[in-house]
Design an enzyme around this catalytic site. Structure first.
Site, PDB file in Angstrom:
ATOM      1  N   HIS A 106     -35.188  25.941 -30.612  1.00  0.00           N
ATOM      2  CA  HIS A 106     -35.934  24.775 -31.587  1.00  0.00           C
ATOM      3  C   HIS A 106     -36.518  23.770 -30.946  1.00  0.00           C
ATOM      4  O   HIS A 106     -36.644  22.815 -31.495  1.00  0.00           O
ATOM      5  CB  HIS A 106     -34.739  24.440 -32.534  1.00  0.00           C
ATOM      6  CG  HIS A 106     -33.495  25.160 -32.858  1.00  0.00           C
ATOM      7  ND1 HIS A 106     -33.976  26.198 -33.948  1.00  0.00           N
ATOM      8  CD2 HIS A 106     -32.244  25.312 -32.850  1.00  0.00           C
ATOM      9  CE1 HIS A 106     -32.673  26.929 -34.069  1.00  0.00           C
ATOM     10  NE2 HIS A 106     -31.958  26.515 -33.508  1.00  0.00           N
ATOM     11  N   CYS A 107     -37.440  24.252 -29.739  1.00  0.00           N
ATOM     12  CA  CYS A 107     -38.023  23.375 -29.218  1.00  0.00           C
ATOM     13  C   CYS A 107     -37.314  22.238 -28.710  1.00  0.00           C
ATOM     14  O   CYS A 107     -37.883  20.831 -28.483  1.00  0.00           O
ATOM     15  CB  CYS A 107     -39.416  22.870 -30.104  1.00  0.00           C
ATOM     16  SG  CYS A 107     -40.509  24.207 -30.173  1.00  0.00           S
ATOM     17  N   ALA A 108     -36.236  22.328 -28.393  1.00  0.00           N
ATOM     18  CA  ALA A 108     -35.126  21.309 -27.817  1.00  0.00           C
ATOM     19  C   ALA A 108     -34.293  21.932 -26.804  1.00  0.00           C
ATOM     20  O   ALA A 108     -32.957  22.005 -27.051  1.00  0.00           O
ATOM     21  CB  ALA A 108     -34.346  20.660 -28.870  1.00  0.00           C
ATOM     22  N   HIS A 158     -39.183  19.023 -27.833  1.00  0.00           N
ATOM     23  CA  HIS A 158     -40.065  19.012 -26.748  1.00  0.00           C
ATOM     24  C   HIS A 158     -41.425  18.031 -26.858  1.00  0.00           C
ATOM     25  O   HIS A 158     -42.106  17.416 -26.044  1.00  0.00           O
ATOM     26  CB  HIS A 158     -40.642  20.231 -26.561  1.00  0.00           C
ATOM     27  CG  HIS A 158     -39.514  21.292 -26.149  1.00  0.00           C
ATOM     28  ND1 HIS A 158     -39.890  22.703 -26.041  1.00  0.00           N
ATOM     29  CD2 HIS A 158     -38.244  20.978 -25.723  1.00  0.00           C
ATOM     30  CE1 HIS A 158     -38.388  23.239 -25.734  1.00  0.00           C
ATOM     31  NE2 HIS A 158     -37.638  22.284 -25.546  1.00  0.00           N
TER      32      HIS A 158
END
Ligand SMILES: Cc1ncc(COP(=O)(O)O)c(C=O)c1O
Length: 382
Positions: A339-341, A145
């Site tokens: 996972h911030c993705a 992100h």
């Protein structure tokens, strides 16, 4: 038949020496990391969350306490002994980073909080000057992100377009498609070195310090990011003259202890040898990939040929958070979630994954413990 029967058998004691190349002895290395001797919930800690943050060697921990016990002072602002000493150490750390990444000049090394701040800095300075309405910023479908949102903010502000190069089912960048997206309107290409959801690396430095490297000519051309102390050469109410590089981009009191400890982390890595570390981590990842993917019901997410030490997986019929919770009871620390993705999760059609990520102090024994933990998870939810 039990699922355990399908897992490749454990290695012999001789094969488990964990020595790769001369001087790389993982048992010795583990003694450098005090936290690894901890027990969690009555079990030996198996720390496999290195992609979120790696543990710190004693050399890094001691660099921080030495600074606060013996050397604490603000930098660049005092003529007294401690301030001059702290400034010297801070700048020595900058030169260590310079040599480590082979940058031509120390002034091209900007200390920041981490990757997120570095990307926002570039978006808000270089991006604001060079991106206009109708221009394009090109990223890839595997970004964190922190390498999506700053560009979205910029594109919204400027009326520019965010383009996304696709990846294949293994998690590899489709280079032909990437090239097709490069055009005269492409003003910025922002690509992570390694995806944290599909494969990554960390430095063992303290939390809260990172580095932006930029070529002098580009950095000189960029306006400052934040205004405040240290980034100025002179201030009047009418006009401020900005400081030279790298200080132009380092407003306010920097994380002096963090920078010095990052320097200590670099020294530690250099002592072990980056080639030795890479060879060991690749060997460990190959072992883990074979072992974990052989467990029935486990699907790896991200199977690129070139990968770093991350194993993202899902277990059929079991939510990744439940996987993480049961493994935690066994003393095994992994990460579960997006996972911030989130776009990566969407690309693979999963809400989240369980992610085991390895570092130079992990062992094949620990991979075995993870495999046994996964079997236990399957038993619990059978
Ligand atoms: C690939 C990748 N990009 C960006 C980031 C964000 O870094 P930071 O949290 O240090 O700002 C991370 C963090 O794990 C990452 O793995």
């Amino acid at each position: 038949m039990t699922t355990a029967a399908k897992i490749p058998s454990r290695e012999s004691a001789a094969q488990r020496l964990h020595v790769v190349g001369t001087g790389f002895d993982v048992e010795k290395i583990r003694r450098d990391f005090p936290i690894l001797s901890r027990e969690i919930r009555g079990k030996k800690l198996v720390y496999l969350d290195n992609a979120a943050t790696a543990q710190k060697p004693r050399a890094v921990i001691e660099a921080i306490s030495r600074y606060y016990e013996q050397g604490n002072a603000n930098v660049h602002r005092g003529v007294h002994f401690l301030s001059e000493h702290a400034t010297g150490e801070h700048e020595r750390a900058r030169r260590r980073v310079q040599r480590f990444i082979n940058a031509p000049h120390a002034s091209e090394i900007i200390f920041v909080r981490g990757a997120t701040e570095a990307i926002n800095l570039v978006a808000q300075t270089y991006g604001r000057v060079h991106v206009s309405a109708g221009d394009e910023v090109l990223i890839t479908a595997m970004e964190h992100h922190s390498n999506i949102v700053p560009w979205q903010i910029l594109c919204e502000e400027k009326g520019a377009k965010l383009r996304v190069a696709p990846i294949n089912d293994d998690g590899e960048l489709l280079l032909d498609e990437f090239e097709k997206l490069l055009g005269p309107r492409t003003k910025i290409v922002a690509v992570s070195h390694v995806s944290n959801a599909l494969g990554t690396h960390k430095m063992f430095g303290p939390i809260g310090i990172g580095v932006l490297f930029g070529k002098s000519a580009l950095l000189e051309d960029m306006p400052p990011y934040q205004g405040g102390g240290d980034m100025i050469s002179s201030v009047t109410f009418e006009k401020t003259i900005y400081n030279k590089l790298p200080f132009k981009f380092e407003a306010g009191t920097p994380n002096v202890a963090g920078a010095i400890a990052l320097g200590a982390a670099i020294e530690y890595l250099n002592r072990l040898g980056m080639d030795n570390i890479a060879a060991y981590e690749h060997e460990l990842l190959a072992y883990a990939t074979e072992k974990i993917s052989a467990i029935p019901g486990v699907r790896l997410i991200g199977t690129a040929r070139e990968r770093a030490g991350v194993l993202s997986f899902v277990i059929e019929g079991i939510h990744p958070h439940d996987v993480g919770t049961v493994l935690d009871q066994e003393g095994i620390a992994i990460r579960t979630g997006h996972h911030c993705a989130q776009p990566v999760m969407q690309r693979f059609g999963v809400p989240a994954t369980a992610r085991a990520s390895f570092a130079l102090y992990n062992t094949k024994d620990e991979v075995d413990v993870l495999a046994e933990g996964i079997l236990k998870v399957q038993e619990v939810f059978a």
